[in-house]
Design an enzyme around this catalytic site. Structure first.
Site, PDB file in Angstrom:
ATOM      1  CG  ASP A   1     -44.600  -3.662  58.954  1.00 40.47           C
ATOM      2  OD1 ASP A   1     -44.272  -2.513  58.645  1.00 40.47           O
ATOM      3  OD2 ASP A   1     -44.621  -4.078  60.124  1.00 40.47           O
TER       4      ASP A   1
ATOM      5  CG  ASP B   1     -63.328 -40.004  35.609  1.00 42.59           C
ATOM      6  OD1 ASP B   1     -63.155 -39.034  34.849  1.00 42.59           O
ATOM      7  OD2 ASP B   1     -64.430 -40.335  36.071  1.00 42.59           O
TER       8      ASP B   1
END
Length: 876
Positions: free
Chosen positions: A350, A715
């Site tokens: 807008d 990991d």
């Protein structure tokens, strides 16, 4: 005798019965039932009810406790597989073994514990950050306390509160309307009806009508589209109608493109696992004649192939992005929106309050012929001051300018009789005033086209004359000339022929007298041009969707660097089918005079053309496109419904934070893609290596406990990925999920890692001499250390399209995590610690061969990187 309203109700049918009975009750009985009145509650009463009923919030009954989050961290598909393996291992290695061995079971349980702990800690950090951020944003409600109108947080509304509502407000509770004025409510979240429904203070229903059709009842979760109202809160929190349906309304939202992409790759790896693992099991069963060991090995391979760190990496990376954006005063309500922000290639916005300053300046007040006339300002002032709806920036500008001329002195001469509130279809609003002599007049202000449409007279030269074609042409010329100069023009009309006894409505806005115009300057934000240029440089096109006229919009767009050569109006959009609009939208960056529905349609058209669309707005008319967009952006000063609909809230309207958000989203996406490509290619390569080893070796290439330990170390090494740096070149363009690119990457990199695994097998077999079952622990140790260190090194090779360490440096967190794991793996492999994993320590003469393999692997990866990038056009 009526039962007092004393406790929240838990069942939906009880809630409906209570609301229905309160809807049909007369006002004195209603006030008595709720122990309230026309003056609302006292602060003491409100505090007591807040203690009694609790905060005005809705929960699904499943409290997100620490224990529940811990349970979710532990019980997931990956950990379940590990726990099954632990149970099997416990029977084989402890219960049925001649010499109990707890090592494998311990390592498996350690793997579960570490994985769960990391997931839980990262989740807690994310929850804590989200909670702190959400506390910054709060929706407000206007209530009557101690006889005074106060603004309080919505969570503090209690049954019996008198609530005042205007356009843009969310209903803070289930309430019965006490007064309404052209009140239209959007309650599609409850009923599915797309059109707003009108509400009245007087019930216009029978007992047979559905609860949601009752005209004097409003429901929590709906919002005022237009008009104004007051009401008394009947129920709050879980006792509301929407609260009674909380469980059914709290289902999982639809997954976005990124989540679907992650699922597709995870699904690919799982499918590969289900195909390859049985093959590994059968080959090892037949060749080694140890079906139990083969089964345990196959299951261990399955665990090693699962991307179990993906949830942790995603949560950590998104949480880090949210915290980083919060430092820029940007609040992320939905974590997934960060990635979508980076994927965005069109930002629809807008104009007012987003590209322009929040302070509109009143520059002109003129009659129909364009002459300055303070009388026009006076009428505009009376309209803005006496209207009770949402006072926007235009009203504030009018009131501020009028006050400088001491026009506030005239207010004592008038009082408001009625008003006809603003809505986005009429684009105007009116007040009916009466002076001390009893003379009434209706004053209307609004969009010039709408005002001209209701005028049959005009005031020219102090005389009221018919608004014929000639006078209409004069008025239009004045309007259009000032509009072309960038002034935002508002028409002012009035009439004195107003009935004494009458309930006023839109029908009274007719046969008006046009008296003049007021013009405003809507200066662009200082940061707008810089931000739009920065977004363009990063591949994001800015498109303006505004309800304003072309002239003002063009001027603003020219100042901020948005192409305004082509303009489409709401009328143009309405006259096009989707195909024509999609074609026109390719080269149009400015859409003017749009309705909320038309804004939503333009956003949908861009999405249909394959774009990822963001929408930025702060008004009621922005709620539909905010909801439609892939990522909705609003500001903390926006109306309630805009803030509720948006995914991202800006605490300051500095558009430069949009660029930061885009870059943060791309950085987040890049780090997640790094892990996914590593996991996909590494797992595919491991499958090939295991199958080759299973066919030719007389023993298992690695024991289950060794596979799990290696998995644990890898990991750990990847824990620094969420904090890693991303190359500036990667951030230049929008990034979308491309499953095909990941598959290609897997097919390139997977076999390369297998080639070096096989070379490692050859060195261990022929050079080190680990070629019999007795020397299997030595062979396994060699592949263990090569597999671990090579997976750590390949993180640095894959993380950048450039030359690692030299042209692109990793973040300290990633450097530390990978370095520690590599050192630990080497320490285990070349020391007596290898015995703990049922391996034999490697001789030092293997070290040069290991170094040669690792260097050759890195060089080959760098070469393959160039080939892959040349063929596919990208690396990550």
């Amino acid at each position: 005798m009526k039962t007092k309203y004393t406790a929240p109700l838990q069942k939906k049918n009880e809630t409906e019965q209570t609301l229905r009975s309160l809807a049909f009750m007369n006002l004195p009985d209603l006030f008595s039932q709720l122990e309230s009145g026309e003056n609302g509650l006292t602060s003491t009463q409100a505090d007591a009810r807040l203690d009694k009923f609790g905060e005005n919030t809705i929960n699904t009954g499943k409290h997100d406790t620490v224990l529940r989050r811990l349970y979710s961290a532990i019980i997931n598909p990956f950990n379940v597989v590990l726990l099954i393996i632990a149970a099997i291992t416990f029977f084989t290695d402890v219960i049925y073994a001649t010499r109990p061995d707890y090592l494998t079971v311990s390592i498996i349980l350690l793997l579960v514990g570490v994985s769960s702990g990391v997931s839980f800690i990262q989740g807690e950090r994310s929850n804590s950050a989200a909670a702190k951020l959400s506390e910054i944003i709060s929706n407000k409600a206007d209530v009557l306390r101690d006889g005074k109108q106060l603004e309080i947080e919505m969570k503090d509304v209690v049954p019996g509160d008198i609530v005042y509502l205007a356009a843009g407000d969310m209903l803070p509770a289930d309430l019965r309307f006490l007064s309404t004025k052209d009140t239209f409510v959007a309650q599609s979240a409850l009923t599915g009806e797309s059109n707003p429904v009108e509400k009245y203070s007087q019930l216009q229903n029978t007992q047979d009508d559905a609860l949601t059709d009752l005209t004097n009842i409003g429901f929590m979760g709906s919002n005022i589209v237009s008009g104004s109202a007051s009401g008394i809160a009947l129920s709050t929190g879980n006792s509301t109608y929407i609260g009674s349906m909380a469980k059914s309304l709290s289902g999982d939202r639809a997954k976005n493109s990124f989540e679907r992409g992650v699922d597709s790759v995870s699904s690919l790896l799982v499918r590969l696992m289900f195909v390859m693992v049985p093959i590994v099991f059968m080959i090892n069963g037949f060749t080694k004649k140890d079906w139990g060991g083969a089964l345990l090995f196959a299951i261990s391979i399955a665990v090693g192939l699962m991307p179990e760190m993906l949830p942790v990496i995603m949560t950590s990376t998104l949480a880090k992005g949210a915290v980083s954006m919060s430092k820029q005063k940007v609040i992320v309500k939905t974590l997934g929106a960060i990635q979508t922000f980076g994927e965005m290639d069109i930002l629809c916005t807008d104009k007012t309050g987003t590209l322009t300053e929040d302070k509109i300046v009143l520059e002109k007040y003129m009659d129909v012929q364009g002459n300055d006339d303070k009388r026009i300002l006076r009428h505009a002032y009376l309209n803005s001051y006496f209207q009770t709806g949402l006072k926007n920036l235009i009203d504030v500008a009018i009131i501020n300018r009028a006050t400088t001329y001491q026009m506030d002195e005239v207010l004592a001469s008038y009082h408001r009789i009625d008003e006809i509130p603003f809505d986005f279809s009429r684009r105007r609003m009116s007040v009916v005033l009466e002076d001390k002599e009893g003379k009434r007049q209706l004053i209307t202000k609004g969009a010039v086209e709408e005002i001209l449409g209701i005028c049959t007279f005009a005031e020219i030269g102090g005389k009221v004359v018919p608004f014929d074609d000639q006078n209409r042409a004069i008025a239009k010329e004045v309007y259009e000339s000032h509009n072309a100069e960038g002034l935002r023009m508002i028409g002012i009309a009035q009439k004195n022929e107003v009935p004494d006894e009458h309930s006023f409505s839109v029908a009274d806005e007719s046969e008006m007298v046009l008296i003049g115009f007021v013009g405003f300057l809507d200066p662009p934000k200082e940061s707008a041009a810089t931000a739009i240029a920065a977004l363009k440089e990063h591949g994001v096109r800015t498109v303006v969707l505004t309800g304003d006229s072309e002239g003002v919009a063009i001027k603003v767009c020219q100042k901020v660097g948005i192409n305004s050569e082509k303009v489409l109006t709401g009328a143009d959009v309405e006259g096009m089918n989707d195909a024509r609009l999609e074609h026109a939208a390719r080269s149009c960056d400015l859409f003017a005079k749009l309705s909320p529905a038309q804004k939503e349609r333009v956003v949908r058209i861009f999405q249909g053309a394959g774009h990822t669309v963001g929408y930025m707005g702060d008004g009621i008319n922005d709620a539909p496109p905010l909801h439609q967009a892939d990522v909705g952006i609003s500001v903390d000063s926006a109306v309630d419904i805009a803030k509720e609909t948006a995914d991202i809230i800006l605490l300051e309207k500095d558009l430069m934070v949009l660029e930061h958000g885009v870059l943060e989203g791309r950085r987040t996406f890049g780090n997640i893609v790094k892990y996914i490509k590593m996991a996909a290619s590494g797992n595919f390569g491991n499958m090939i290596s295991v199958i080759v080893a299973s066919i030719f070796l007389p023993f298992l290439p690695m024991l289950p406990v060794q596979i799990l330990a290696q998995n644990l170390l890898c990991d750990f090494s990847q824990m620094g990925i969420p904090f890693d740096n991303v190359d500036p070149e990667y951030l230049k363009a929008p990034r979308k999920w491309e499953t095909g690119s990941i598959k290609s990457f897997m097919l390139y990199m997977g076999p390369l890692s297998s080639i070096f695994d096989i070379l490692c097998f050859a060195i261990m077999w022929w050079i080190i001499g680990a070629s019999t079952k007795d020397t299997a622990p030595l062979f396994q140790c060699g592949w263990f250390v090569f597999g671990t260190v090579s997976q750590v090194l390949v993180i640095h090779m894959i993380r950048t399209a450039k030359l690692p360490f030299i042209e692109s440096r990793p973040a300290k967190a990633l450097l530390i995590s990978t370095l520690l794991v590599a050192i630990l793996a080497l320490a285990v492999a070349f020391s007596p610690m290898a015995i703990a994993l049922d391996m034999h320590a490697l001789p030092l003469r293997f070290a040069p061969w290991l170094a040669l393999l690792l260097v050759a692997y890195c060089l080959s990866t760098q070469l393959l990187k160039k080939i892959f990038t040349k063929r596919t056009g990208q690396w990550l």
